[in-house]
Design a protein around this motif. Sequence first.
Motif, PDB file in Angstrom:
ATOM      1  N   GLY A  98       0.812  -1.213   0.000  1.00 30.70           N
ATOM      2  CA  GLY A  98       0.000   0.000   0.000  1.00 30.70           C
ATOM      3  C   GLY A  98       0.842   1.258   0.000  1.00 30.70           C
ATOM      4  O   GLY A  98       0.529   2.235  -0.693  1.00 30.70           O
ATOM      5  N   VAL A  99       1.914   1.236   0.792  1.00 31.69           N
ATOM      6  CA  VAL A  99       2.825   2.393   0.840  1.00 31.69           C
ATOM      7  C   VAL A  99       3.467   2.599  -0.520  1.00 31.69           C
ATOM      8  O   VAL A  99       3.556   3.739  -1.014  1.00 31.69           O
ATOM      9  CB  VAL A  99       3.903   2.191   1.927  1.00 31.69           C
ATOM     10  N   LYS A 100       3.916   1.515  -1.140  1.00 31.99           N
ATOM     11  CA  LYS A 100       4.539   1.620  -2.468  1.00 31.99           C
ATOM     12  C   LYS A 100       3.539   2.152  -3.498  1.00 31.99           C
ATOM     13  O   LYS A 100       3.892   2.959  -4.359  1.00 31.99           O
ATOM     14  CB  LYS A 100       5.080   0.246  -2.889  1.00 31.99           C
ATOM     15  N   ARG A 101       2.293   1.706  -3.376  1.00 32.25           N
ATOM     16  CA  ARG A 101       1.260   2.178  -4.307  1.00 32.25           C
ATOM     17  C   ARG A 101       1.017   3.677  -4.136  1.00 32.25           C
ATOM     18  O   ARG A 101       0.879   4.420  -5.113  1.00 32.25           O
ATOM     19  CB  ARG A 101      -0.035   1.405  -4.049  1.00 32.25           C
ATOM     20  N   ILE A 102       0.975   4.126  -2.895  1.00 36.17           N
ATOM     21  CA  ILE A 102       0.782   5.550  -2.611  1.00 36.17           C
ATOM     22  C   ILE A 102       1.948   6.365  -3.156  1.00 36.17           C
ATOM     23  O   ILE A 102       1.758   7.443  -3.729  1.00 36.17           O
ATOM     24  CB  ILE A 102       0.608   5.777  -1.089  1.00 36.17           C
ATOM     25  N   LEU A 103       3.156   5.847  -2.991  1.00 35.26           N
ATOM     26  CA  LEU A 103       4.336   6.555  -3.502  1.00 35.26           C
ATOM     27  C   LEU A 103       4.287   6.675  -5.026  1.00 35.26           C
ATOM     28  O   LEU A 103       4.637   7.716  -5.591  1.00 35.26           O
ATOM     29  CB  LEU A 103       5.613   5.834  -3.064  1.00 35.26           C
ATOM     30  N   VAL A 104       3.848   5.600  -5.674  1.00 32.66           N
ATOM     31  CA  VAL A 104       3.731   5.633  -7.137  1.00 32.66           C
ATOM     32  C   VAL A 104       2.717   6.683  -7.567  1.00 32.66           C
ATOM     33  O   VAL A 104       2.939   7.446  -8.519  1.00 32.66           O
ATOM     34  CB  VAL A 104       3.341   4.246  -7.679  1.00 32.66           C
ATOM     35  N   LEU A 105       1.591   6.732  -6.859  1.00 33.71           N
ATOM     36  CA  LEU A 105       0.558   7.720  -7.183  1.00 33.71           C
ATOM     37  C   LEU A 105       0.983   9.132  -6.794  1.00 33.71           C
ATOM     38  O   LEU A 105       0.566  10.111  -7.423  1.00 33.71           O
ATOM     39  CB  LEU A 105      -0.746   7.358  -6.470  1.00 33.71           C
ATOM     40  N   MET A 106       1.797   9.243  -5.748  1.00 35.30           N
ATOM     41  CA  MET A 106       2.210  10.558  -5.262  1.00 35.30           C
ATOM     42  C   MET A 106       3.151  11.265  -6.223  1.00 35.30           C
ATOM     43  O   MET A 106       3.141  12.492  -6.297  1.00 35.30           O
ATOM     44  CB  MET A 106       2.910  10.442  -3.901  1.00 35.30           C
ATOM     45  N   ALA A 107       3.962  10.485  -6.928  1.00 33.80           N
ATOM     46  CA  ALA A 107       5.000  11.095  -7.759  1.00 33.80           C
ATOM     47  C   ALA A 107       4.425  12.102  -8.753  1.00 33.80           C
ATOM     48  O   ALA A 107       4.805  13.280  -8.735  1.00 33.80           O
ATOM     49  CB  ALA A 107       5.800  10.008  -8.471  1.00 33.80           C
ATOM     50  N   PRO A 108       3.477  11.702  -9.614  1.00 33.99           N
ATOM     51  CA  PRO A 108       2.895  12.701 -10.510  1.00 33.99           C
ATOM     52  C   PRO A 108       2.040  13.725  -9.772  1.00 33.99           C
ATOM     53  O   PRO A 108       1.988  14.894 -10.147  1.00 33.99           O
ATOM     54  CB  PRO A 108       2.042  11.873 -11.478  1.00 33.99           C
ATOM     55  N   ALA A 109       1.338  13.278  -8.713  1.00 34.46           N
ATOM     56  CA  ALA A 109       0.509  14.216  -7.953  1.00 34.46           C
ATOM     57  C   ALA A 109       1.368  15.283  -7.296  1.00 34.46           C
ATOM     58  O   ALA A 109       1.004  16.459  -7.242  1.00 34.46           O
ATOM     59  CB  ALA A 109      -0.302  13.473  -6.902  1.00 34.46           C
ATOM     60  N   LEU A 110       2.531  14.884  -6.785  1.00 30.97           N
ATOM     61  CA  LEU A 110       3.438  15.839  -6.149  1.00 30.97           C
ATOM     62  C   LEU A 110       3.899  16.881  -7.155  1.00 30.97           C
ATOM     63  O   LEU A 110       3.942  18.083  -6.864  1.00 30.97           O
ATOM     64  CB  LEU A 110       4.651  15.085  -5.584  1.00 30.97           C
ATOM     65  N   PHE A 111       4.185  16.418  -8.356  1.00 31.10           N
ATOM     66  CA  PHE A 111       4.608  17.346  -9.396  1.00 31.10           C
ATOM     67  C   PHE A 111       3.457  18.273  -9.782  1.00 31.10           C
ATOM     68  O   PHE A 111       3.640  19.473  -9.991  1.00 31.10           O
ATOM     69  CB  PHE A 111       5.095  16.575 -10.619  1.00 31.10           C
ATOM     70  N   GLY A 112       2.237  17.703  -9.839  1.00 28.95           N
ATOM     71  CA  GLY A 112       1.081  18.510 -10.198  1.00 28.95           C
ATOM     72  C   GLY A 112       0.782  19.580  -9.172  1.00 28.95           C
ATOM     73  O   GLY A 112       0.506  20.735  -9.504  1.00 28.95           O
ATOM     74  N   VAL A 113       0.819  19.213  -7.894  1.00 27.44           N
ATOM     75  CA  VAL A 113       0.596  20.194  -6.834  1.00 27.44           C
ATOM     76  C   VAL A 113       1.721  21.221  -6.825  1.00 27.44           C
ATOM     77  O   VAL A 113       1.506  22.399  -6.556  1.00 27.44           O
ATOM     78  CB  VAL A 113       0.484  19.486  -5.470  1.00 27.44           C
ATOM     79  N   SER A 114       2.940  20.764  -7.137  1.00 29.48           N
ATOM     80  CA  SER A 114       4.075  21.685  -7.184  1.00 29.48           C
ATOM     81  C   SER A 114       3.845  22.790  -8.200  1.00 29.48           C
ATOM     82  O   SER A 114       4.253  23.935  -7.991  1.00 29.48           O
ATOM     83  CB  SER A 114       5.361  20.926  -7.546  1.00 29.48           C
TER      84      SER A 114
END
Length: 534
Positions: free
Chosen positions: A243-259
């Motif tokens: 689950g943590v790995k899945r969240i990290l995978v989803l976070m990567a583009p989301a982090l860039f988008g929020v950035s």
Amino acid sequence: MSNAELPSSPSPEKPAKPRSLLRSSLLTGSMTMISRVLGLVRDIVLASVLGAGGAMDAFAIAQKIPNFFRRLFAEGAFSQAFIPVLSEYREKGTHAAVKELVDKVAGCLGSILLLVTVIGVVGAVGFAYIFGYGYADEPEKFSLLTDLVRITFPYLMLISLTGFAGAILNSYDRFAIPAVTPVFLNIFMIAAALLVADFFPNPAYALAWSIVAAGIFSLLFQLPFLRQIHLLPSPKLDWSHPGVKRILVLMAPALFGVSVSQLNLLLDSIIATILGDGAVSWLFYSDRLVELPLGVFGVAIATVIMPGLSRLSAAQSGEKFSQMLDWAIRFVVLIALPATLALIILAEPILYTLFYHGKMESSDILMSSYSLKAYALGLFAFMLIKVLVPGYFARQDMKSPVRIGIIAMFANMLMKPMVVIPLVILWGMGHVGLAFTTAMAAYVNAWLLYRGLRRAGVYTPAAQWPQIWLRYGAANLMMVAVLAVFLLLWNGWHEWSVLERVLRLAIICAIGFATYLLMLFAVGVRLRDFKAQQ
């Protein structure tokens, strides 16, 4: 995520029956309304104690820095990645699997936040220079800004963990507790300004410490409610958990988008510090008023639909998914259009009523009113973005909003020199250009998000939309006419006493609101039209 990763027996925490989206939104909105009203009281106190310029500029920038990273890590990329995964675990797995996910995420998120907080406190000078570039040549103001950054930076970790707790509660339809939690920040800041500010060399220090105290209290406040649903985290550091790995995978583009969106805000802050004393404060006060309807309704609707959309996506209920999005957009139109028009028409009366006392001057009110009107133009788009983005994240599509956000960012950056520079040269109002370009970029963002959902086939507007636009349009036109008449008759806001301003503004708002509701009823809009199930 494959079903093999999830234990097969269902979670005992699933709700027994569907909830009304309208009821949940109104509950969340009412709790948020309390916070926002207290936020207005807080801003009134800030205006009286700090005014505009000087210490207020420094405090506004210092407050933005932890909020910048909070939106980056917690309320932004993290929550957008965490809620869909948590909803999937809840929909397809056991309660034990959900608890394990929460524990592992708490450990990993906490370790990242601790590291970022330490870096922020140690490197306060660097952050002050980046965010307050225009103050580098003013030693006294820059020193104050650096001190405030160092004091407030731990708030990042505290409020991010509070946001993590709130995301869990929201996923289990406990909307009221996360919605009411921001009240504490306003209470602490008001108390600090009124009761202890005189004990500090500058009132801004008292306000900075109150932010940290509020962060501690807000986190502790949510923990008993997590215990009630048996999800009080026991942090465990495990980066290998599926689950943590899945969240990290989803976070990567989301982090860039929020950035992307946060970079726009960062650019605005840097430019505002260059525009001279008062620019940051004028933008702060006008932005706070736009945040009122956005926070009460836009955020409330998005908060309510995100867990529901995630569950519908996991259950592959495409038609209901589209219906929920349609409901949210319709609610935004109902609220955003009259709020936008009212803020534009009543900008000066509202600002005079709320902030014209203490250290605030009439010129500050006038300059703030210009940026308020510019920001208000984008309120409809700001609220649409709030409800359209969950349509992507609920389906674990993080890349599309990133791509759209990048386009909106470049549109914003291209518009700034074309708008800000002429306003600075001709009228010395560059801060209005910052607000206007931010609003226009929001429309670019909202339109592309809407078009993407349509093209993907996940959202199909209801057949009644032509009638909806005609009905809401008629109600808004009548409200505008009534507000305009009152504004022409009452035009001495800077001359009246505080009590007289309050009474007159209350009368205008009440009559304008009543006119809007009566016209909606007259054209056939009914409360039952907004009843929907989660």
